[in-house]
Design an enzyme around this catalytic site. Structure first.
Site, mmCIF file in Angstrom:
data_model
loop_
_atom_site.group_PDB
_atom_site.id
_atom_site.type_symbol
_atom_site.label_atom_id
_atom_site.label_comp_id
_atom_site.label_asym_id
_atom_site.label_seq_id
_atom_site.Cartn_x
_atom_site.Cartn_y
_atom_site.Cartn_z
ATOM 1 N N GLU A 1 0.839 -1.195 0.000
ATOM 2 C CA GLU A 1 0.000 0.000 0.000
ATOM 3 C C GLU A 1 0.881 1.255 0.000
ATOM 4 O OE1 GLU A 1 -3.573 1.744 2.942
ATOM 5 O OE2 GLU A 1 -2.370 -0.007 3.521
ATOM 6 N N LYS B 1 -9.486 2.842 -2.310
ATOM 7 C CA LYS B 1 -9.814 2.191 -1.039
ATOM 8 C C LYS B 1 -11.167 2.660 -0.519
ATOM 9 C CE LYS B 1 -7.562 1.208 3.429
ATOM 10 N NZ LYS B 1 -6.342 1.492 4.226
ATOM 11 N N CYS C 1 -5.711 -3.143 2.256
ATOM 12 C CA CYS C 1 -5.546 -3.188 3.714
ATOM 13 C C CYS C 1 -6.870 -3.353 4.469
ATOM 14 C CB CYS C 1 -4.773 -1.961 4.173
ATOM 15 S SG CYS C 1 -3.969 -2.178 5.791
#
Length: 287
Positions: A53, A124, A157
């Site tokens: 990330e 995200k 994540c």
């Protein structure tokens, strides 16, 4: 010249996760390191290569001004251009996290790059802690990208903590979910775990019948410790590479995406076919 025809099993793909130590604010050297590691993975016959990330910028910003200064416009990104070049030169596919700026908005983004350039991006959906101070929530949904090597989905994540992300991508036919991540140490867990990320990856691969490749980072950034533990998981939920330790390294896994096209628990059951779509709410993504 031989008349022999060599038949390639086109759904067999070697996947690599690059577990990097990324330095905040040092985009130039972060990208140089990533290109070196991509070349090493390609030397070892990897075709799909996953980076952590925000691999270009680092993660633990002090303020929004720093985040803006380190963010890149995807269409004119030095990082993306570097990854496009190495993807073309080595005939590989790359998934990497990147700090993206679009107008006045910032996003925690993952890009998918192939030999012919940028294929697509994902933003995200689920922001974690101070990310809410810098980033907008993702607005591109959960796309699956059809490529010559297979159907590729991406999450980032904290998205892993939401089972809907895997199931919606699996319902769209993804073969593998690539996860750039920055897991941090969880001091309440035993030393051989460090983080719930690998457990969630194995559970999701098993329940959705897909491959998962999660690339974490290592090192310490502004008192934030990253434990590594990158892994590649097959459709049964069993790890075929990792979880790695907390050192900089590359892990490899041989994946056969034919398994995701005909995944079953036994001759009667399949976690894909047995879903009760007549019961589940359409808002969960099942239509």
């Amino acid at each position: 010249m031989s008349d022999k025809i060599v038949k390639r099993k086109s759904l067999e793909v070697k996947v690599a996760c690059l577990q990097m130590d990324i330095k905040i604010g040092d985009t130039e050297n972060n990208i140089k390191k990533s290109v070196r590691m991509i070349n090493e993975a390609a030397d070892n016959k990897a075709v799909l290569i996953v980076l952590p990330e925000m691999a270009n910028s680092g993660y633990a910003f002090d303020n929004r001004e720093e985040a803006i200064a380190l963010a890149e416009d995807i269409q004119d990104s030095i990082s993306v251009k570097s990854w496009i070049k190495v993807a073309h030169d080595r005939n590989v596919y790359i998934v990497s996290g990147i700090t993206e700026i679009d107008g006045v908005d910032l996003y925690n983004t993952a890009v998918l790059i192939g030999p012919n350039g940028l294929i697509g991006k994902y933003r995200k959906l689920h922001l974690w802690e101070e990310e809410f101070l810098w980033f907008e929530q993702g607005n591109l949904g959960l796309p699956v990208f059809h490529t010559p090597i297979g159907r590729i989905g991406m999450i980032i994540c904290y998205d892993m903590w939401f089972p809907e992300t895997y199931r919606i991508l699996a319902a769209q036919g993804t073969d593998i979910i690539c996860i750039p991540t920055n897991w941090t140490n969880n001091e309440t867990l035993p030393n051989n775990m460090k983080n719930f990320g690998p457990i969630l990856a194995m559970a999701a691969a098993h329940s959705s019948g897909i491959y998962i490749a999660a690339a974490d980072r290592v090192g310490t950034e502004r008192e934030m410790v990253f434990p590594g533990r990158s892994l590649i998981v097959k459709t049964s939920g069993i790890s075929i590479a990792g979880p790695a330790d907390d050192t900089e390294q590359i892990i490899y896994g041989d994946c056969n995406f034919a398994r995701t096209r005909a995944h079953g628990q036994n001759k009667y059951n399949s976690t894909k076919k047995d879903r009760r779509l007549d019961i589940y709410d359409e808002f969960l993504g099942y239509k």
